[in-house]
Design a protein around this motif. Structure first.
Motif, PDB file in Angstrom:
ATOM      1  N   LEU A  63     -79.323 -31.702 -11.774  1.00  0.00           N
ATOM      2  CA  LEU A  63     -79.544 -30.520 -10.946  1.00  0.00           C
ATOM      3  C   LEU A  63     -80.409 -29.483 -11.653  1.00  0.00           C
ATOM      4  N   SER A  64     -80.261 -29.336 -12.963  1.00  0.00           N
ATOM      5  CA  SER A  64     -81.086 -28.361 -13.673  1.00  0.00           C
ATOM      6  C   SER A  64     -82.557 -28.761 -13.645  1.00  0.00           C
ATOM      7  N   MET A  65     -82.843 -30.063 -13.647  1.00  0.00           N
ATOM      8  CA  MET A  65     -84.224 -30.516 -13.557  1.00  0.00           C
ATOM      9  C   MET A  65     -84.836 -30.202 -12.203  1.00  0.00           C
ATOM     10  N   ARG A  66     -84.011 -29.996 -11.220  1.00  0.00           N
ATOM     11  CA  ARG A  66     -84.491 -29.690  -9.871  1.00  0.00           C
ATOM     12  C   ARG A  66     -84.461 -28.196  -9.560  1.00  0.00           C
ATOM     13  N   GLY A  67     -84.188 -27.391 -10.570  1.00  0.00           N
ATOM     14  CA  GLY A  67     -84.281 -25.954 -10.397  1.00  0.00           C
ATOM     15  C   GLY A  67     -82.985 -25.253 -10.084  1.00  0.00           C
ATOM     16  N   TYR A  68     -81.832 -25.928 -10.256  1.00  0.00           N
ATOM     17  CA  TYR A  68     -80.535 -25.293 -10.035  1.00  0.00           C
ATOM     18  C   TYR A  68     -79.930 -24.880 -11.384  1.00  0.00           C
ATOM     19  N   ARG A  69     -79.048 -23.915 -11.325  1.00  0.00           N
ATOM     20  CA  ARG A  69     -78.294 -23.515 -12.512  1.00  0.00           C
ATOM     21  C   ARG A  69     -76.890 -24.082 -12.413  1.00  0.00           C
ATOM     22  N   VAL A  70     -76.459 -24.787 -13.444  1.00  0.00           N
ATOM     23  CA  VAL A  70     -75.145 -25.427 -13.459  1.00  0.00           C
ATOM     24  C   VAL A  70     -74.372 -24.933 -14.678  1.00  0.00           C
ATOM     25  N   ILE A  71     -73.138 -24.489 -14.441  1.00  0.00           N
ATOM     26  CA  ILE A  71     -72.234 -24.088 -15.516  1.00  0.00           C
ATOM     27  C   ILE A  71     -71.011 -24.989 -15.453  1.00  0.00           C
ATOM     28  N   SER A  72     -70.710 -25.662 -16.546  1.00  0.00           N
ATOM     29  CA  SER A  72     -69.542 -26.537 -16.618  1.00  0.00           C
ATOM     30  C   SER A  72     -68.591 -25.975 -17.654  1.00  0.00           C
ATOM     31  N   VAL A  73     -67.323 -25.788 -17.281  1.00  0.00           N
ATOM     32  CA  VAL A  73     -66.373 -25.115 -18.167  1.00  0.00           C
ATOM     33  C   VAL A  73     -65.200 -26.025 -18.506  1.00  0.00           C
ATOM     34  N   ASP A  74     -64.591 -25.757 -19.654  1.00  0.00           N
ATOM     35  CA  ASP A  74     -63.276 -26.282 -19.966  1.00  0.00           C
ATOM     36  C   ASP A  74     -62.234 -25.347 -19.368  1.00  0.00           C
ATOM     37  N   ILE A  75     -61.127 -25.896 -18.911  1.00  0.00           N
ATOM     38  CA  ILE A  75     -60.022 -25.043 -18.489  1.00  0.00           C
ATOM     39  C   ILE A  75     -59.402 -24.443 -19.751  1.00  0.00           C
ATOM     40  N   PRO A  76     -59.390 -23.134 -19.892  1.00  0.00           N
ATOM     41  CA  PRO A  76     -58.824 -22.537 -21.112  1.00  0.00           C
ATOM     42  C   PRO A  76     -57.316 -22.722 -21.166  1.00  0.00           C
TER      43      PRO A  76
END
Length: 392
Positions: A63-76
């Motif tokens: 998705l980032s290669m297609r111009g989207y911003r992606v945030i992936s998190v760990d559950i704290p």
């Protein structure tokens, strides 16, 4: 735990290109990836019990290669849902994100719905995959929940892994299971205990102010650790939500069926009004922030200017675009991810010199060909004239 040598090749490449951020917020430690144009509203991915921020690496890359911003998190490490809501809101404030689109799987989908219920103005859309509306089923299946914090780590890991179907699998599903298992091995005892506690704590999702048209339900039709009854209840709660069913995929379709999942995510984001910016993909810097296009003719800052600016910046800030000071893995000189068909412009004088040489060489080659053709024509005409005289 799998070593780097046995990890998938695309994951090894991902780790070499995308930095892992670690920031303490209050008493919570957040571990996350943030990649793509900062001017695009982010899609935030929240994993299940067996997941970490790394399990969505295929979505980040694509998705980032297609111009989207992606945030992936760990559950704290949180121990109840009120703590989760407050911690997640502080995290969004720290990274300066106000409105989000959430993609949650299993426990992550449940947490996404709870946050959307309690903070409706911050959540613009939901993508829910293999998830549920309440925890009663899991509470009944885990009578030893009050003692989970005293349970040894190996027993907690074994309990989590028993929820994953043990073969035989299609090769792509088997690979996704292996990767998920390797991520479970990286989780500490307290991390596993807190996630299991969240799974069995009595809670349910209330009515959402979010319209059903802003919700996509993405489920697999083969098998899943979440009972079908719970998935049916979710579908009945959001009758107007968009359906995106995958024929196969198991518990981790984002790993086993990444192309289909990424396509559905793109369709969802476009449907809710998120427009990608592929034109700035070529200028994304090492930390995932928007860069400056080299074709604009702007000059790089000198070392003295960078030092002066860094001295004048407030503590905890790394740049004008990033208000936090994350710990990043990898070198800041690594190139960005490939742009998947997007043509990159020359950004250095060496590239421009090579381009000029190619142009000059092409011109010389064309001149030589033209001269050769003219010479051959003259020779043929002369020979023809000589033959005609002899025949006369």
């Amino acid at each position: 735990m799998k070593g780097v040598s046995s990890a998938p090749g695309d994951y090894v490449y991902f780790k070499s290109q995308v930095p892992l951020h670690k920031i303490p917020i209050g008493t919570k430690q957040w571990r996350y990836y943030d990649y793509g144009p900062k001017t695009v509203p982010p899609l935030i991915c929240i994993p299940g019990i067996a997941g970490t921020a790394d399990v969505y690496y295929k979505q980040i890359m694509s998705l980032s290669m297609r111009g989207y911003r992606v945030i992936s998190v760990d559950i704290p490490r949180v121990w109840n849902y009120h703590e989760w809501i407050q911690a997640f809101e502080k995290f969004l404030d720290t990274i300066d994100v106000h409105h989000v689109h959430l993609y949650g799987t299993s426990l992550g989908g449940f947490l996404a719905q709870l946050f959307a219920h309690h903070r409706p103005r911050r959540v613009k859309s939901l993508v829910l995959s293999n998830t549920y509306l309440d925890t009663r089923t899991f509470t009944a299946a885990m009578p030893w929940a009050p003692f989970v914090s005293w349970t040894p780590s190996f027993l907690l890991k074994r309990y989590v892994l028993t929820g994953i179907r043990d073969g035989p699998h299609e090769p792509f599903i088997a690979d996704s299971v292996d990767f998920a298992v390797s991520q479970v091995e990286t989780l500490s005892k307290d991390d596993l205990a807190s996630r299991l506690t969240l799974t069995v704590e009595a809670a349910s999702v209330g009515s959402l102010l979010l319209s059903d048209s802003s919700i996509t339900i993405m489920d697999t039709n083969d098998y899943c650790a979440i009972p079908q009854r719970l998935k049916d209840e979710l579908t009945e709660r959001y009758p107007e939500a968009r359906r995106a069913y995958l024929k196969t995929g198991g518990d981790f379709p984002f790993l086993s069926r990444p192309d289909e999942v990424n396509l559905h995510l793109q369709l969802h984001l476009r449907r809710v009004g998120v427009e990608p910016r592929p034109e700035v993909v070529k200028t994304i810097s090492r930390d995932g922030a928007d860069g400056t296009d080299s074709s604009s003719g702007s000059k790089k800052e000198s070392d003295e200017e960078k030092e002066d600016r860094s001295d004048n910046m407030p503590q905890g800030s790394t740049s004008d675009q990033s208000p936090t000071l994350p710990e990043s893995s990898g070198s800041s000189n690594d190139p960005p991810l490939p742009t998947d068909g997007i043509q990159l412009q020359s950004s250095t004088s060496m590239d421009k010199l090579m381009l000029l040489q190619l142009i000059v060489a092409g011109g010389v080659y064309q001149s030589c060909v033209l001269f050769t053709l003219c010479y051959c024509t003259l020779v043929l005409v002369h020979c023809g004239f000589t033959v005609s005289r002899q025949s006369v």
